[in-house]
Design an enzyme around this catalytic site. Sequence first.
Site, PDB file in Angstrom:
ATOM      1  N   TRP A 177      -3.855   0.198   4.706  1.00 17.83           N
ATOM      2  CA  TRP A 177      -3.465   1.174   5.494  1.00 17.83           C
ATOM      3  C   TRP A 177      -2.795   0.599   6.781  1.00 17.83           C
ATOM      4  O   TRP A 177      -3.251  -0.305   7.332  1.00 17.83           O
ATOM      5  CB  TRP A 177      -4.602   2.083   5.841  1.00 17.83           C
ATOM      6  CG  TRP A 177      -4.076   3.442   6.485  1.00 17.83           C
ATOM      7  CD1 TRP A 177      -3.712   4.515   5.642  1.00 17.83           C
ATOM      8  CD2 TRP A 177      -3.793   3.755   7.858  1.00 17.83           C
ATOM      9  NE1 TRP A 177      -3.122   5.566   6.828  1.00 17.83           N
ATOM     10  CE2 TRP A 177      -3.613   4.916   8.087  1.00 17.83           C
ATOM     11  CE3 TRP A 177      -4.219   2.789   9.052  1.00 17.83           C
ATOM     12  CZ2 TRP A 177      -3.308   5.577   9.126  1.00 17.83           C
ATOM     13  CZ3 TRP A 177      -3.823   3.388  10.176  1.00 17.83           C
ATOM     14  CH2 TRP A 177      -3.371   4.744  10.383  1.00 17.83           C
ATOM     15  N   ASN A 236       0.368   5.847  -0.345  1.00 20.98           N
ATOM     16  CA  ASN A 236      -0.230   7.035  -0.207  1.00 20.98           C
ATOM     17  C   ASN A 236       0.521   8.199  -0.358  1.00 20.98           C
ATOM     18  O   ASN A 236       1.731   8.166   0.073  1.00 20.98           O
ATOM     19  CB  ASN A 236      -1.408   6.878   0.944  1.00 20.98           C
ATOM     20  CG  ASN A 236      -2.289   7.922   0.753  1.00 20.98           C
ATOM     21  OD1 ASN A 236      -2.866   8.361   0.008  1.00 20.98           O
ATOM     22  ND2 ASN A 236      -2.363   8.428   2.421  1.00 20.98           N
ATOM     23  N   ASP A 237       0.024   9.459  -0.571  1.00 17.91           N
ATOM     24  CA  ASP A 237       0.560  10.645   0.029  1.00 17.91           C
ATOM     25  C   ASP A 237       2.049  10.915  -0.547  1.00 17.91           C
ATOM     26  O   ASP A 237       2.912  10.830   0.200  1.00 17.91           O
ATOM     27  CB  ASP A 237       0.460  10.930   1.384  1.00 17.91           C
ATOM     28  CG  ASP A 237       0.723  12.278   1.736  1.00 17.91           C
ATOM     29  OD1 ASP A 237       0.505  13.262   0.896  1.00 17.91           O
ATOM     30  OD2 ASP A 237       0.562  12.613   3.068  1.00 17.91           O
ATOM     31  N   GLN A 255       4.284   7.750   1.431  1.00 19.88           N
ATOM     32  CA  GLN A 255       4.020   6.937   2.629  1.00 19.88           C
ATOM     33  C   GLN A 255       3.587   5.482   2.095  1.00 19.88           C
ATOM     34  O   GLN A 255       3.117   5.172   1.077  1.00 19.88           O
ATOM     35  CB  GLN A 255       2.525   7.300   3.239  1.00 19.88           C
ATOM     36  CG  GLN A 255       2.870   8.633   4.046  1.00 19.88           C
ATOM     37  CD  GLN A 255       1.520   9.301   4.941  1.00 19.88           C
ATOM     38  OE1 GLN A 255       0.530   8.823   4.609  1.00 19.88           O
ATOM     39  NE2 GLN A 255       1.966   9.907   5.580  1.00 19.88           N
ATOM     40  N   TRP A 297       0.817  -1.035   0.086  1.00 19.65           N
ATOM     41  CA  TRP A 297       0.045  -0.087  -0.144  1.00 19.65           C
ATOM     42  C   TRP A 297       0.818   1.372   0.017  1.00 19.65           C
ATOM     43  O   TRP A 297       1.824   1.219   0.617  1.00 19.65           O
ATOM     44  CB  TRP A 297      -0.700  -0.109   1.141  1.00 19.65           C
ATOM     45  CG  TRP A 297      -1.834   1.056   1.248  1.00 19.65           C
ATOM     46  CD1 TRP A 297      -2.989   1.018   0.822  1.00 19.65           C
ATOM     47  CD2 TRP A 297      -1.533   2.219   2.082  1.00 19.65           C
ATOM     48  NE1 TRP A 297      -3.579   2.105   1.182  1.00 19.65           N
ATOM     49  CE2 TRP A 297      -2.792   3.068   2.045  1.00 19.65           C
ATOM     50  CE3 TRP A 297      -0.639   2.749   2.578  1.00 19.65           C
ATOM     51  CZ2 TRP A 297      -2.930   4.312   2.442  1.00 19.65           C
ATOM     52  CZ3 TRP A 297      -0.834   4.137   3.283  1.00 19.65           C
ATOM     53  CH2 TRP A 297      -1.839   4.895   3.253  1.00 19.65           C
TER      54      TRP A 297
END
Length: 123
Positions: free
Chosen positions: A84, A57-58, A76, A55
Amino acid sequence: VTVSVLYWELQQMPAGQPPIFALAALAVAAATAASLPGETDPYYPQFHVRPEQNWINDPNGPMYDARHDKYHLWMQYNPHGRTWGNMSWYHTISDDLVYFKRLGVSLRNAEAYDIGGVFSGSA
Protein backbone atom coordinates in the site's frame (compact mmCIF):
# COMPACT_ATOMS: atom_id res chain seq x y z
CA VAL A 1 2.71 -20.30 -33.28
CA THR A 2 3.53 -22.26 -30.16
CA VAL A 3 6.78 -23.84 -29.08
CA SER A 4 5.28 -27.33 -29.35
CA VAL A 5 4.16 -26.74 -32.97
CA LEU A 6 7.61 -25.49 -33.96
CA TYR A 7 9.25 -28.44 -32.21
CA TRP A 8 6.98 -30.85 -34.14
CA GLU A 9 7.86 -29.12 -37.43
CA LEU A 10 11.55 -29.37 -36.58
CA GLN A 11 11.15 -33.13 -36.04
CA GLN A 12 9.53 -33.48 -39.50
CA MET A 13 12.48 -31.96 -41.39
CA PRO A 14 14.48 -34.34 -43.60
CA ALA A 15 17.76 -35.61 -42.14
CA GLY A 16 20.76 -33.52 -43.11
CA GLN A 17 18.77 -30.35 -43.82
CA PRO A 18 20.08 -27.43 -41.76
CA PRO A 19 17.34 -26.52 -39.27
CA ILE A 20 18.63 -22.98 -38.74
CA PHE A 21 15.30 -21.27 -39.52
CA ALA A 22 13.28 -23.69 -37.42
CA LEU A 23 15.70 -23.29 -34.52
CA ALA A 24 15.56 -19.51 -34.79
CA ALA A 25 11.75 -19.59 -34.83
CA LEU A 26 11.78 -21.96 -31.85
CA ALA A 27 14.03 -19.58 -29.90
CA VAL A 28 11.78 -16.59 -30.66
CA ALA A 29 8.65 -18.51 -29.66
CA ALA A 30 10.24 -19.70 -26.43
CA ALA A 31 11.37 -16.18 -25.51
CA THR A 32 7.91 -14.79 -26.28
CA ALA A 33 6.12 -17.47 -24.26
CA ALA A 34 8.44 -16.87 -21.32
CA SER A 35 7.60 -13.16 -21.35
CA LEU A 36 3.83 -13.69 -21.14
CA PRO A 37 2.77 -13.94 -17.47
CA GLY A 38 -0.14 -16.31 -18.11
CA GLU A 39 2.07 -18.73 -20.03
CA THR A 40 4.61 -19.29 -17.27
CA ASP A 41 2.92 -18.54 -13.95
CA PRO A 42 0.11 -20.94 -12.98
CA TYR A 43 -1.08 -18.44 -10.33
CA TYR A 44 -1.40 -15.49 -12.71
CA PRO A 45 -5.11 -14.65 -13.05
CA GLN A 46 -6.40 -15.36 -16.54
CA PHE A 47 -9.71 -13.44 -16.26
CA HIS A 48 -8.98 -10.94 -13.51
CA VAL A 49 -8.21 -7.33 -14.30
CA ARG A 50 -4.81 -6.34 -13.01
CA PRO A 51 -1.65 -4.51 -13.98
CA GLU A 52 1.50 -6.46 -14.80
CA GLN A 53 2.95 -5.80 -11.37
CA ASN A 54 2.54 -4.04 -8.03
CA TRP A 55 -0.28 -3.43 -5.59
CA ILE A 56 -3.91 -2.75 -6.56
CA ASN A 57 -7.10 -2.18 -4.62
CA ASP A 58 -10.58 -0.80 -4.91
CA PRO A 59 -11.89 -1.08 -8.49
CA ASN A 60 -13.42 2.29 -9.35
CA GLY A 61 -15.60 3.91 -11.96
CA PRO A 62 -16.62 1.02 -14.19
CA MET A 63 -18.37 2.55 -17.19
CA TYR A 64 -19.49 1.74 -20.70
CA ASP A 65 -18.54 4.20 -23.44
CA ALA A 66 -21.26 3.70 -26.08
CA ARG A 67 -19.59 6.09 -28.51
CA HIS A 68 -16.48 3.87 -28.75
CA ASP A 69 -18.14 0.59 -27.67
CA LYS A 70 -15.61 0.10 -24.85
CA TYR A 71 -15.81 -0.72 -21.18
CA HIS A 72 -13.51 1.23 -18.85
CA LEU A 73 -12.34 0.22 -15.38
CA TRP A 74 -10.02 2.08 -13.04
CA MET A 75 -8.43 0.81 -9.82
CA GLN A 76 -6.27 2.22 -7.07
CA TYR A 77 -2.65 1.37 -7.83
CA ASN A 78 0.82 1.80 -6.39
CA PRO A 79 3.14 2.24 -9.38
CA HIS A 80 6.20 2.04 -7.12
CA GLY A 81 5.71 -1.14 -5.14
CA ARG A 82 3.85 -4.25 -4.06
CA THR A 83 2.49 -2.73 -0.84
CA TRP A 84 0.00 0.00 0.00
CA GLY A 85 1.17 3.55 -0.78
CA ASN A 86 1.70 6.11 -3.55
CA MET A 87 -2.01 5.94 -4.40
CA SER A 88 -2.65 6.46 -8.10
CA TRP A 89 -5.36 5.23 -10.47
CA TYR A 90 -4.69 2.58 -13.10
CA HIS A 91 -6.87 2.43 -16.25
CA THR A 92 -7.96 -0.54 -18.40
CA ILE A 93 -10.39 -0.92 -21.31
CA SER A 94 -12.23 -3.90 -22.75
CA ASP A 95 -14.48 -4.84 -25.64
CA ASP A 96 -16.05 -7.81 -23.85
CA LEU A 97 -15.24 -7.61 -20.10
CA VAL A 98 -13.10 -10.73 -20.46
CA TYR A 99 -9.94 -9.40 -22.12
CA PHE A 100 -8.59 -6.06 -20.95
CA LYS A 101 -6.03 -3.73 -22.46
CA ARG A 102 -3.82 -2.01 -19.91
CA LEU A 103 -3.53 1.74 -20.40
CA GLY A 104 -1.38 2.43 -17.35
CA VAL A 105 -1.59 5.12 -14.71
CA SER A 106 -4.26 7.72 -15.51
CA LEU A 107 -4.22 9.73 -12.26
CA ARG A 108 -1.10 10.00 -10.16
CA ASN A 109 -0.19 11.84 -7.01
CA ALA A 110 2.11 14.28 -8.79
CA GLU A 111 0.75 17.56 -7.41
CA ALA A 112 1.35 19.03 -3.94
CA TYR A 113 -2.34 18.73 -3.08
CA ASP A 114 -2.21 14.99 -3.97
CA ILE A 115 0.85 14.22 -1.87
CA GLY A 116 -1.19 11.86 0.31
CA GLY A 117 -2.44 10.01 -2.75
CA VAL A 118 -5.31 10.01 -5.21
CA PHE A 119 -8.00 8.00 -3.45
CA SER A 120 -11.44 6.97 -4.59
CA GLY A 121 -13.78 9.77 -3.66
CA SER A 122 -11.09 12.36 -4.37
CA ALA A 123 -11.33 12.35 -8.16
